[in-house]
Design a protein around this motif. Structure first.
Motif, PDB file in Angstrom:
ATOM      1  N   PHE A   1       0.844  -1.228   0.145  1.00  0.00           N
ATOM      2  CA  PHE A   1      -0.063   0.001   0.109  1.00  0.00           C
ATOM      3  C   PHE A   1       0.868   1.047   0.078  1.00  0.00           C
ATOM      4  N   ARG A   2       0.421   2.156   0.026  1.00  0.00           N
ATOM      5  CA  ARG A   2       0.982   3.567  -0.303  1.00  0.00           C
ATOM      6  C   ARG A   2       0.302   4.804   0.008  1.00  0.00           C
ATOM      7  N   PHE A   3       0.793   5.713   0.881  1.00  0.00           N
ATOM      8  CA  PHE A   3       0.049   6.875   1.083  1.00  0.00           C
ATOM      9  C   PHE A   3       1.042   7.993   0.504  1.00  0.00           C
ATOM     10  N   ALA A   4       0.557   8.997  -0.539  1.00  0.00           N
ATOM     11  CA  ALA A   4       1.355   9.621  -1.598  1.00  0.00           C
ATOM     12  C   ALA A   4       0.846  11.003  -1.303  1.00  0.00           C
ATOM     13  N   PRO A   5       1.305  11.724  -0.286  1.00  0.00           N
ATOM     14  CA  PRO A   5       0.659  13.341  -0.136  1.00  0.00           C
ATOM     15  C   PRO A   5       1.875  14.235  -0.952  1.00  0.00           C
ATOM     16  N   SER A   6       1.316  15.051  -1.393  1.00  0.00           N
ATOM     17  CA  SER A   6       2.137  16.365  -2.025  1.00  0.00           C
ATOM     18  C   SER A   6       2.618  17.564  -0.836  1.00  0.00           C
ATOM     19  N   PRO A   7       3.762  17.937  -0.744  1.00  0.00           N
ATOM     20  CA  PRO A   7       4.242  18.800   0.260  1.00  0.00           C
ATOM     21  C   PRO A   7       3.969  20.123  -0.103  1.00  0.00           C
ATOM     22  N   ASN A   8       2.718  20.494  -0.420  1.00  0.00           N
ATOM     23  CA  ASN A   8       2.500  21.846  -0.821  1.00  0.00           C
ATOM     24  C   ASN A   8       1.626  22.467   0.204  1.00  0.00           C
ATOM     25  N   GLY A   9       1.217  21.945   1.277  1.00  0.00           N
ATOM     26  CA  GLY A   9       0.632  22.524   2.426  1.00  0.00           C
ATOM     27  C   GLY A   9       0.711  21.512   3.407  1.00  0.00           C
ATOM     28  N   HIS A  10      -0.222  22.088   4.398  1.00  0.00           N
ATOM     29  CA  HIS A  10      -0.273  21.027   5.779  1.00  0.00           C
ATOM     30  C   HIS A  10      -1.287  20.064   5.460  1.00  0.00           C
ATOM     31  N   LEU A  11      -1.312  18.987   6.202  1.00  0.00           N
ATOM     32  CA  LEU A  11      -2.157  17.804   6.123  1.00  0.00           C
ATOM     33  C   LEU A  11      -3.536  18.145   6.980  1.00  0.00           C
ATOM     34  N   HIS A  12      -4.639  17.932   6.476  1.00  0.00           N
ATOM     35  CA  HIS A  12      -5.827  17.965   7.148  1.00  0.00           C
ATOM     36  C   HIS A  12      -6.445  16.804   7.430  1.00  0.00           C
TER      37      HIS A  12
END
Ligand code: GLU
Length: 290
Positions: A6-17
């Protein structure tokens, strides 16, 4: 059999909500339940919007939530050669062409086409590419590139769809209209999507497909906002000879007015919730996983 990945793939263009927390927790829980591995991928190809402090905050916020992931973390900006190789493969199939219109020119072209009736929109609501750069002679393409103009490299969708047909995917979750099970891919609804730009040899669609394959991801758990993009991903997988993962799209966490959460809305940010005294268990509860 190899354990599922599995993967979680966020973009670091702001803080997570809270929406990211939901997606990350679902991935983490699914990986545990299936005896699988959870990878973390930082989708930072857009250098103008991504920042190292947001990446650091991602690690901190996920750690606080109690989520553990396998290392090393894959950072897309460090793997441009992989995307370039995939792009070249598609180009060698004759499926990629440069298009030179600016955003303003595209808007003008769409307005012109709409004089004759509505111009088709993609599943995200944006007008499909209205230009005819596909038919520029090769010599003219080279001349424009050499002149230094910016350009986007687009997929010739009609030609791509002629090469592969009958694409489907296995939906373990649910699409926005309740789609589940075997879903028929409709990549043509997206028109000639952008695969790369002059200054960056990739795009979201291309890098996500390349990375999921390189990392052996077998089940993709992500928000329903990406459900229709799966059609493009299945097409690219087929063209590039990559394996087909299963997909589990989940509903989106919305605010009190029913809107998608945004990285700029402070009331649902994980940092803000933490500062206001929320606990990881409280966040789980807030997203319906308590
Ligand atoms: N990086 C994408 C986002 O933050 C997610 C990509 C995906 O899960 O396919 O929305």
């Amino acid at each position: 059999m190899a354990p599922p990945v599995f993967r979680f793939a966020p973009s670091p263009n702001g803080h997570l909500h809270l929406g990211h927390a939901y997606s990350a927790l679902l991935n983490f829980d699914r990986a545990r339940e299936a005896g699988g591995r959870l990878l973390l991928r930082i989708e930072d190809i857009d250098a103008t919007r991504c920042r190292p402090e947001y990446e650091a905050a991602i690690y901190e916020d996920l750690g606080w939530l109690g989520i553990a992931w396998d290392t090393p973390v894959r950072r897309q900006s460090e793997h441009l050669a992989d995307y370039r190789a995939a792009l070249e493969k598609l180009a060698a199939l004759g499926l990629v062409y440069p298009a030179f219109e600016s955003r303003a020119e595209i808007a003008r072209l769409v307005a012109g086409r709409e004089a004759d009736g509505p111009w088709p929109r993609d599943p995200d609501g944006a007008p499909v590419y209205p230009g005819d750069a596909k038919s520029l002679p090769v010599s003219e393409r080279s001349r424009l590139i050499d002149s230094g103009l910016p350009y986007a490299l687009r997929l010739d969708m009609a030609a791509a769809c002629r090469r592969v047909s009958g694409l489907t995917w296995n939906e373990l979750g649910e699409g926005p209209d309740g789609e589940r099970g075997l879903v028929v891919a409709r990549p043509e609804a997206w028109g000639d999507v952008i695969l790369a730009r002059k200054e960056i040899p990739t795009s979201y669609h291309l890098s996500v497909v390349v990375d999921d394959a390189l990392q052996g991801v077998s089940e993709i758990v992500r928000g329903q906002d990406l459900f229709h993009a799966t059609s493009v991903h299945r097409l690219l997988q087929a063209l590039l000879g990559l394996p087909e993962p299963a997909y589990r799209h989940h509903t989106l966490i919305r605010d009190a007015d029913g809107r998608k959460l945004s990285k700029s809305d402070r009331s649902t940010g994980l940092r803000e919730l933490r500062a206001a005294g929320s606990s990881p268990a409280g966040v789980r509860k807030a997203v319906g996983l308590g």
